[in-house]
Design a protein around this motif. Structure first.
Motif, PDB file in Angstrom:
ATOM      1  N   PRO A 172       0.822  -1.209   0.000  1.00  0.00           N
ATOM      2  CA  PRO A 172       0.000   0.000   0.000  1.00  0.00           C
ATOM      3  C   PRO A 172       0.856   1.259   0.000  1.00  0.00           C
ATOM      4  CG  PRO A 172       0.081  -0.958   2.189  1.00  0.00           C
ATOM      5  CD  PRO A 172       0.746  -1.939   1.276  1.00  0.00           C
ATOM      6  N   GLU A 173       0.349   2.306  -0.624  1.00  0.00           N
ATOM      7  CA  GLU A 173       1.056   3.583  -0.698  1.00  0.00           C
ATOM      8  C   GLU A 173       0.252   4.625   0.079  1.00  0.00           C
ATOM      9  OE1 GLU A 173       2.369   6.927  -4.017  1.00  0.00           O
ATOM     10  OE2 GLU A 173       1.887   4.873  -4.633  1.00  0.00           O
ATOM     11  N   PHE A 174       0.865   5.213   1.095  1.00  0.00           N
ATOM     12  CA  PHE A 174       0.216   6.194   1.962  1.00  0.00           C
ATOM     13  C   PHE A 174       0.731   7.579   1.604  1.00  0.00           C
ATOM     14  CE2 PHE A 174      -0.174   8.716   5.803  1.00  0.00           C
ATOM     15  CZ  PHE A 174      -1.455   8.417   6.239  1.00  0.00           C
ATOM     16  N   THR A 175      -0.172   8.479   1.233  1.00  0.00           N
ATOM     17  CA  THR A 175       0.249   9.823   0.831  1.00  0.00           C
ATOM     18  C   THR A 175      -0.605  10.886   1.513  1.00  0.00           C
ATOM     19  OG1 THR A 175      -1.225   9.769  -1.099  1.00  0.00           O
ATOM     20  CG2 THR A 175       1.052   9.066  -1.442  1.00  0.00           C
ATOM     21  N   GLU A 176      -0.005  12.051   1.697  1.00  0.00           N
ATOM     22  CA  GLU A 176      -0.723  13.221   2.206  1.00  0.00           C
ATOM     23  C   GLU A 176      -1.345  13.952   1.017  1.00  0.00           C
ATOM     24  OE1 GLU A 176      -1.013  14.138   5.365  1.00  0.00           O
ATOM     25  OE2 GLU A 176       0.321  12.616   6.242  1.00  0.00           O
ATOM     26  N   LEU A 177      -2.565  14.409   1.177  1.00  0.00           N
ATOM     27  CA  LEU A 177      -3.252  15.137   0.117  1.00  0.00           C
ATOM     28  C   LEU A 177      -2.965  16.631   0.221  1.00  0.00           C
ATOM     29  CD1 LEU A 177      -6.758  13.391   0.281  1.00  0.00           C
ATOM     30  CD2 LEU A 177      -4.885  12.923  -1.306  1.00  0.00           C
ATOM     31  N   SER A 178      -2.906  17.289  -0.923  1.00  0.00           N
ATOM     32  CA  SER A 178      -2.699  18.730  -0.933  1.00  0.00           C
ATOM     33  C   SER A 178      -3.985  19.441  -0.522  1.00  0.00           C
ATOM     34  CB  SER A 178      -2.280  19.197  -2.325  1.00  0.00           C
ATOM     35  OG  SER A 178      -3.357  19.034  -3.249  1.00  0.00           O
ATOM     36  N   ARG A 179      -3.895  20.720  -0.226  1.00  0.00           N
ATOM     37  CA  ARG A 179      -5.085  21.491   0.140  1.00  0.00           C
ATOM     38  C   ARG A 179      -6.089  21.499  -1.013  1.00  0.00           C
ATOM     39  NH1 ARG A 179      -6.579  25.334   4.194  1.00  0.00           N
ATOM     40  NH2 ARG A 179      -8.757  25.821   3.745  1.00  0.00           N
ATOM     41  N   ALA A 180      -5.581  21.588  -2.244  1.00  0.00           N
ATOM     42  CA  ALA A 180      -6.471  21.590  -3.406  1.00  0.00           C
ATOM     43  C   ALA A 180      -7.185  20.250  -3.563  1.00  0.00           C
ATOM     44  CB  ALA A 180      -5.674  21.918  -4.672  1.00  0.00           C
TER      45      ALA A 180
ATOM     46  N   GLN B 298      -8.408   0.281  -0.418  1.00  0.00           N
ATOM     47  CA  GLN B 298      -7.844   1.612  -0.517  1.00  0.00           C
ATOM     48  C   GLN B 298      -8.927   2.640  -0.183  1.00  0.00           C
ATOM     49  OE1 GLN B 298      -6.478   1.721  -4.566  1.00  0.00           O
ATOM     50  NE2 GLN B 298      -8.512   2.076  -5.422  1.00  0.00           N
ATOM     51  N   GLY B 299      -8.508   3.875  -0.022  1.00  0.00           N
ATOM     52  CA  GLY B 299      -9.474   4.910   0.298  1.00  0.00           C
ATOM     53  C   GLY B 299      -8.794   6.213   0.659  1.00  0.00           C
ATOM     54  N   TRP B 300      -9.598   7.185   1.073  1.00  0.00           N
ATOM     55  CA  TRP B 300      -9.071   8.490   1.447  1.00  0.00           C
ATOM     56  C   TRP B 300      -9.916   9.082   2.576  1.00  0.00           C
ATOM     57  CZ3 TRP B 300     -12.838  12.095   1.130  1.00  0.00           C
ATOM     58  CH2 TRP B 300     -13.847  11.927   0.190  1.00  0.00           C
ATOM     59  N   SER B 301      -9.355  10.056   3.258  1.00  0.00           N
ATOM     60  CA  SER B 301     -10.096  10.783   4.281  1.00  0.00           C
ATOM     61  C   SER B 301      -9.628  12.230   4.288  1.00  0.00           C
ATOM     62  CB  SER B 301      -9.903  10.166   5.664  1.00  0.00           C
ATOM     63  OG  SER B 301      -8.560  10.324   6.088  1.00  0.00           O
ATOM     64  N   VAL B 302     -10.557  13.132   4.576  1.00  0.00           N
ATOM     65  CA  VAL B 302     -10.253  14.561   4.674  1.00  0.00           C
ATOM     66  C   VAL B 302     -10.800  15.067   6.004  1.00  0.00           C
ATOM     67  CG1 VAL B 302     -10.705  16.858   3.733  1.00  0.00           C
ATOM     68  CG2 VAL B 302     -10.272  14.947   2.184  1.00  0.00           C
TER      69      VAL B 302
ATOM     70  N   GLU C 168     -16.399  27.462   9.003  1.00  0.00           N
ATOM     71  CA  GLU C 168     -15.312  28.105   8.263  1.00  0.00           C
ATOM     72  C   GLU C 168     -14.003  27.415   8.644  1.00  0.00           C
ATOM     73  OE1 GLU C 168     -15.678  30.343   6.034  1.00  0.00           O
ATOM     74  OE2 GLU C 168     -17.663  31.217   6.393  1.00  0.00           O
ATOM     75  N   PRO C 169     -13.475  26.532   7.778  1.00  0.00           N
ATOM     76  CA  PRO C 169     -12.258  25.787   8.148  1.00  0.00           C
ATOM     77  C   PRO C 169     -11.034  26.693   8.250  1.00  0.00           C
ATOM     78  CG  PRO C 169     -13.427  24.747   6.312  1.00  0.00           C
ATOM     79  CD  PRO C 169     -13.994  26.123   6.462  1.00  0.00           C
ATOM     80  N   TYR C 170     -10.236  26.471   9.274  1.00  0.00           N
ATOM     81  CA  TYR C 170      -8.934  27.131   9.356  1.00  0.00           C
ATOM     82  C   TYR C 170      -7.802  26.148   9.063  1.00  0.00           C
ATOM     83  CZ  TYR C 170      -8.852  25.194  14.140  1.00  0.00           C
ATOM     84  OH  TYR C 170      -8.893  24.348  15.225  1.00  0.00           O
ATOM     85  N   ALA C 171      -8.116  24.853   9.013  1.00  0.00           N
ATOM     86  CA  ALA C 171      -7.120  23.839   8.667  1.00  0.00           C
ATOM     87  C   ALA C 171      -7.820  22.674   7.994  1.00  0.00           C
ATOM     88  CB  ALA C 171      -6.378  23.361   9.904  1.00  0.00           C
ATOM     89  N   VAL C 172      -7.263  22.237   6.877  1.00  0.00           N
ATOM     90  CA  VAL C 172      -7.813  21.093   6.150  1.00  0.00           C
ATOM     91  C   VAL C 172      -6.662  20.169   5.758  1.00  0.00           C
ATOM     92  CG1 VAL C 172      -9.128  20.307   4.142  1.00  0.00           C
ATOM     93  CG2 VAL C 172      -9.686  22.500   5.204  1.00  0.00           C
ATOM     94  N   THR C 173      -6.754  18.913   6.174  1.00  0.00           N
ATOM     95  CA  THR C 173      -5.719  17.938   5.860  1.00  0.00           C
ATOM     96  C   THR C 173      -6.373  16.679   5.311  1.00  0.00           C
ATOM     97  OG1 THR C 173      -5.751  17.097   8.125  1.00  0.00           O
ATOM     98  CG2 THR C 173      -4.135  18.786   7.610  1.00  0.00           C
ATOM     99  N   GLY C 174      -5.597  15.887   4.585  1.00  0.00           N
ATOM    100  CA  GLY C 174      -6.155  14.655   4.027  1.00  0.00           C
ATOM    101  C   GLY C 174      -5.097  13.611   3.781  1.00  0.00           C
ATOM    102  N   ARG C 175      -5.552  12.373   3.683  1.00  0.00           N
ATOM    103  CA  ARG C 175      -4.648  11.242   3.462  1.00  0.00           C
ATOM    104  C   ARG C 175      -5.303  10.272   2.490  1.00  0.00           C
ATOM    105  NH1 ARG C 175      -4.707  13.035   8.482  1.00  0.00           N
ATOM    106  NH2 ARG C 175      -2.765  13.336   9.628  1.00  0.00           N
ATOM    107  N   ARG C 176      -4.454   9.578   1.770  1.00  0.00           N
ATOM    108  CA  ARG C 176      -4.955   8.575   0.827  1.00  0.00           C
ATOM    109  C   ARG C 176      -4.111   7.305   0.944  1.00  0.00           C
ATOM    110  NH1 ARG C 176      -7.891   9.031  -3.803  1.00  0.00           N
ATOM    111  NH2 ARG C 176      -7.525  11.276  -3.977  1.00  0.00           N
ATOM    112  N   ILE C 177      -4.790   6.172   0.916  1.00  0.00           N
ATOM    113  CA  ILE C 177      -4.110   4.880   0.854  1.00  0.00           C
ATOM    114  C   ILE C 177      -4.484   4.243  -0.470  1.00  0.00           C
ATOM    115  CG2 ILE C 177      -3.905   2.571   1.836  1.00  0.00           C
ATOM    116  CD1 ILE C 177      -4.567   3.735   4.546  1.00  0.00           C
ATOM    117  N   ALA C 178      -3.494   3.963  -1.298  1.00  0.00           N
ATOM    118  CA  ALA C 178      -3.699   3.342  -2.587  1.00  0.00           C
ATOM    119  C   ALA C 178      -2.832   2.099  -2.701  1.00  0.00           C
ATOM    120  CB  ALA C 178      -3.393   4.328  -3.722  1.00  0.00           C
ATOM    121  N   VAL C 179      -3.237   1.189  -3.570  1.00  0.00           N
ATOM    122  CA  VAL C 179      -2.480  -0.049  -3.772  1.00  0.00           C
ATOM    123  C   VAL C 179      -1.790   0.026  -5.127  1.00  0.00           C
ATOM    124  CG1 VAL C 179      -2.615  -2.543  -3.948  1.00  0.00           C
ATOM    125  CG2 VAL C 179      -4.103  -1.327  -2.359  1.00  0.00           C
TER     126      VAL C 179
END
Length: 213
Positions: free
Chosen positions: A84-92, A159-163, A202-213
């Protein structure tokens, strides 16, 4: 024609989620488009196990998902994928996933401690908005820092993602803004009933992660 059966609705929803036409789905499954149309439009359609397996493979899902057999169980029961590949998502990327709308989880403080509840939400002008009832748990977010999470789990490919968005919530009181939100919000509360209290985060911080195979 609107599909009437549960299988039909799930077929349509899954192929649209993949961006597939009925003809493309039929081609993937090696079936006639008319047969796929029959399954989508007739509540009494009873395809065999082989047809269901073929359709599930074509739509990159499971037979249980197509037939509703997993409706009462949480996602993520499958084993972890290989490498599995774990990555941080950009703000966009986070903003794009958030704006897909749907159901999110609101974390709010209550007298009994932190509580997480699901809400139907929309994104309007980069703010997370939802409707609730006065006195309901989501209404307790007014004037407080909150966390709001959305995710997508794909059991087939493990696999999946979360924000996760963190921000301050407030009740919308301006009548003009209420009308504007009602016009632009994409979804209504599934819970039904009178839910005329608008809450805006009104978000002041937004983060996300993705797990892909």
């Amino acid at each position: 024609m609107t599909p009437k059966g549960d299988l039909g609705r799930r077929l349509v929803a899954r192929r649209l989620a993949l961006g597939l036409s009925r003809e493309e789905t039929a081609d993937r499954a090696g079936m006639a488009p008319s047969y796929v149309a029959h399954l989508e439009q007739h509540a009494d359609a009873v395809p065999g196990r082989g047809a269901l397996l073929t359709l599930a493979a074509a739509l990159e899902t499971t037979v249980s998902a197509l037939t509703g057999g997993d409706a009462e169980v949480p996602p993520g029961r499958e084993q972890a994928g290989r490498a599995p590949e774990f990555t941080e998502l950009s703000r966009a990327e986070c903003a794009e996933l958030l704006s897909s709308h749907g159901v999110g989880r609101l974390a709010v403080a209550t007298e009994l401690g932190p509580t997480i509840v699901p809400v139907n939400y929309s994104v309007v002008d980069d703010a997370i908005v939802f409707r609730t009832a006065r006195g309901a748990t989501p209404s307790l977010a007014d004037g407080c820092p909150v966390a709001f999470e959305v995710d997508r789990i794909d059991d087939v490919f493990s696999q999946g993602w979360s924000v996760l968005a963190r921000g301050y919530a407030r009740t919308v009181t301006d009548l003009g803004e209420k009308r504007r939100l009602a016009e632009r919000a994409r979804s209504k509360p599934w819970a039904g009933g009178r839910r005329d209290l608008w809450v805006r985060i009104e978000p002041y911080a937004v983060t996300g992660r993705r797990i892909a195979v």
